[in-house]
Design a protein around this motif. Structure first.
Motif, PDB file in Angstrom:
ATOM      1  N   ILE A   1       0.848  -1.202   0.000  1.00 23.14           N
ATOM      2  CA  ILE A   1       0.000   0.000   0.000  1.00 23.14           C
ATOM      3  C   ILE A   1       0.880   1.247   0.000  1.00 23.14           C
ATOM      4  N   ARG A   2       1.903   1.264   0.870  1.00 30.36           N
ATOM      5  CA  ARG A   2       2.801   2.413   0.941  1.00 30.36           C
ATOM      6  C   ARG A   2       3.548   2.608  -0.391  1.00 30.36           C
ATOM      7  N   LEU A  29       0.856   4.735   7.998  1.00 27.43           N
ATOM      8  CA  LEU A  29       1.347   5.365   6.777  1.00 27.43           C
ATOM      9  C   LEU A  29       1.855   6.781   7.013  1.00 27.43           C
ATOM     10  N   GLY A  30       1.740   7.270   8.254  1.00 29.72           N
ATOM     11  CA  GLY A  30       2.207   8.615   8.563  1.00 29.72           C
ATOM     12  C   GLY A  30       1.307   9.710   8.037  1.00 29.72           C
ATOM     13  N   ALA A  31       0.017   9.438   7.896  1.00 32.42           N
ATOM     14  CA  ALA A  31      -0.922  10.446   7.389  1.00 32.42           C
ATOM     15  C   ALA A  31      -1.083  11.577   8.401  1.00 32.42           C
ATOM     16  N   ASP A  32      -1.288  12.792   7.912  1.00 30.73           N
ATOM     17  CA  ASP A  32      -1.508  13.916   8.823  1.00 30.73           C
ATOM     18  C   ASP A  32      -2.971  14.346   8.880  1.00 30.73           C
ATOM     19  N   LEU A  33      -3.822  13.671   8.098  1.00 31.39           N
ATOM     20  CA  LEU A  33      -5.258  13.940   8.144  1.00 31.39           C
ATOM     21  C   LEU A  33      -6.010  12.650   7.884  1.00 31.39           C
ATOM     22  N   ALA A  34      -7.005  12.381   8.716  1.00 31.00           N
ATOM     23  CA  ALA A  34      -7.898  11.234   8.502  1.00 31.00           C
ATOM     24  C   ALA A  34      -9.312  11.765   8.319  1.00 31.00           C
ATOM     25  N   VAL A  35      -9.975  11.321   7.258  1.00 27.43           N
ATOM     26  CA  VAL A  35     -11.355  11.734   6.993  1.00 27.43           C
ATOM     27  C   VAL A  35     -12.243  10.516   7.167  1.00 27.43           C
ATOM     28  N   PHE A  36     -13.200  10.598   8.088  1.00 31.76           N
ATOM     29  CA  PHE A  36     -14.153   9.516   8.338  1.00 31.76           C
ATOM     30  C   PHE A  36     -15.485   9.916   7.703  1.00 31.76           C
ATOM     31  N   LEU A  37     -15.827   9.265   6.594  1.00 30.25           N
ATOM     32  CA  LEU A  37     -17.056   9.606   5.887  1.00 30.25           C
ATOM     33  C   LEU A  37     -18.215   8.757   6.398  1.00 30.25           C
ATOM     34  N   THR A  38     -19.361   9.398   6.581  1.00 34.73           N
ATOM     35  CA  THR A  38     -20.558   8.722   7.078  1.00 34.73           C
ATOM     36  C   THR A  38     -21.756   9.273   6.309  1.00 34.73           C
ATOM     37  N   ASP A  39     -22.970   9.117   6.832  1.00 32.93           N
ATOM     38  CA  ASP A  39     -24.143   9.553   6.063  1.00 32.93           C
ATOM     39  C   ASP A  39     -24.748  10.860   6.572  1.00 32.93           C
TER      40      ASP A  39
END
Length: 208
Positions: free
Chosen positions: A70-71, A117-127
């Motif tokens: 993935i990386r 992965l060292g991400a600096d932003l996580a987006v959690f999508l919902t409804d």
């Protein structure tokens, strides 16, 4: 070139979650059907509004087997989709992987993968476009909470039980964990509101 392959999520077969199944799977069924299957397979059932439903464990993710791939693909500029539905829960046994009857929580795996992965932003999508208080699931309306929640506020909100067991609670909990463990910030919103949320006009941001 597109590559289609499943993601395998490593879990501990000794995780306490296997003693307390918490994730419903499959269709509701009659008491007779549930009793027959429980006796034949040792499955755990609980009664809900629409009948009996099987419950399985939701163990904590310990790793993602395909992380290096993935990386590599992300660093090569590929749009990479991984761990859909939480991935396939597996246990490492010597040089092999053994599939387990469990559900890897998709929000837990998302935060774990993002941190790995060292991400600096996580987006959690919902409804829904933001985290709501006094939420009515039938109309998907309620009183929005603050656009920004500090980690301590998010943790307190989850602990209060106001968000219930499922639904929004895991997203808020994992968004807070992502931030606490060094991931920067997290955003909770819906696809239609994502653009506005990234401009600060919608969504709920979890910040340190």
């Amino acid at each position: 070139m597109a590559l289609v392959a499943p993601t395998h999520t490593v879990v501990d077969p000794g995780d306490p979650a296997f003693s307390t199944p918490s994730k419903p799977i499959g269709k509701p069924m009659s008491p007779e059907e549930a009793q027959q299957l429980a006796g034949a397979h040792g499955w755990h059932f609980e009664q809900g509004d629409k009948g009996f439903q099987r419950f399985v464990a939701s163990p904590t993710p310990r790793g993602v087997v395909e992380l290096a791939e993935i990386r590599r693909r992300m660093e090569g500029g590929a749009i990479t989709i991984a761990a859909g539905g939480g991935g396939i829960p597996v246990a490492r046994e010597a040089s092999e992987l053994r599939a387990l009857e469990a559900v890897a929580d998709k929000d837990r795996v998302a935060s774990h993968l993002g941190l790995s992965l060292g991400a600096d932003l996580a987006v959690f999508l919902t409804d829904v476009p933001a985290v709501f208080g006094s939420f009515d699931p039938r109309t998907k309306t309620g009183q929005p909470l603050k656009r920004h929640l500090r980690v301590s506020e998010a943790d307190a909100l989850v602990s209060s039980g106001q968000l219930g067991r499922g639904g929004m609670a895991p997203k808020v909990a994992e968004a807070a964990r992502f931030v606490k463990e060094g991931g920067g910030m997290a955003l909770i919103t819906c696809p239609d509101a994502l653009e506005a949320a990234l401009r600060g006009l919608n969504g709920t941001w979890i910040v340190p």
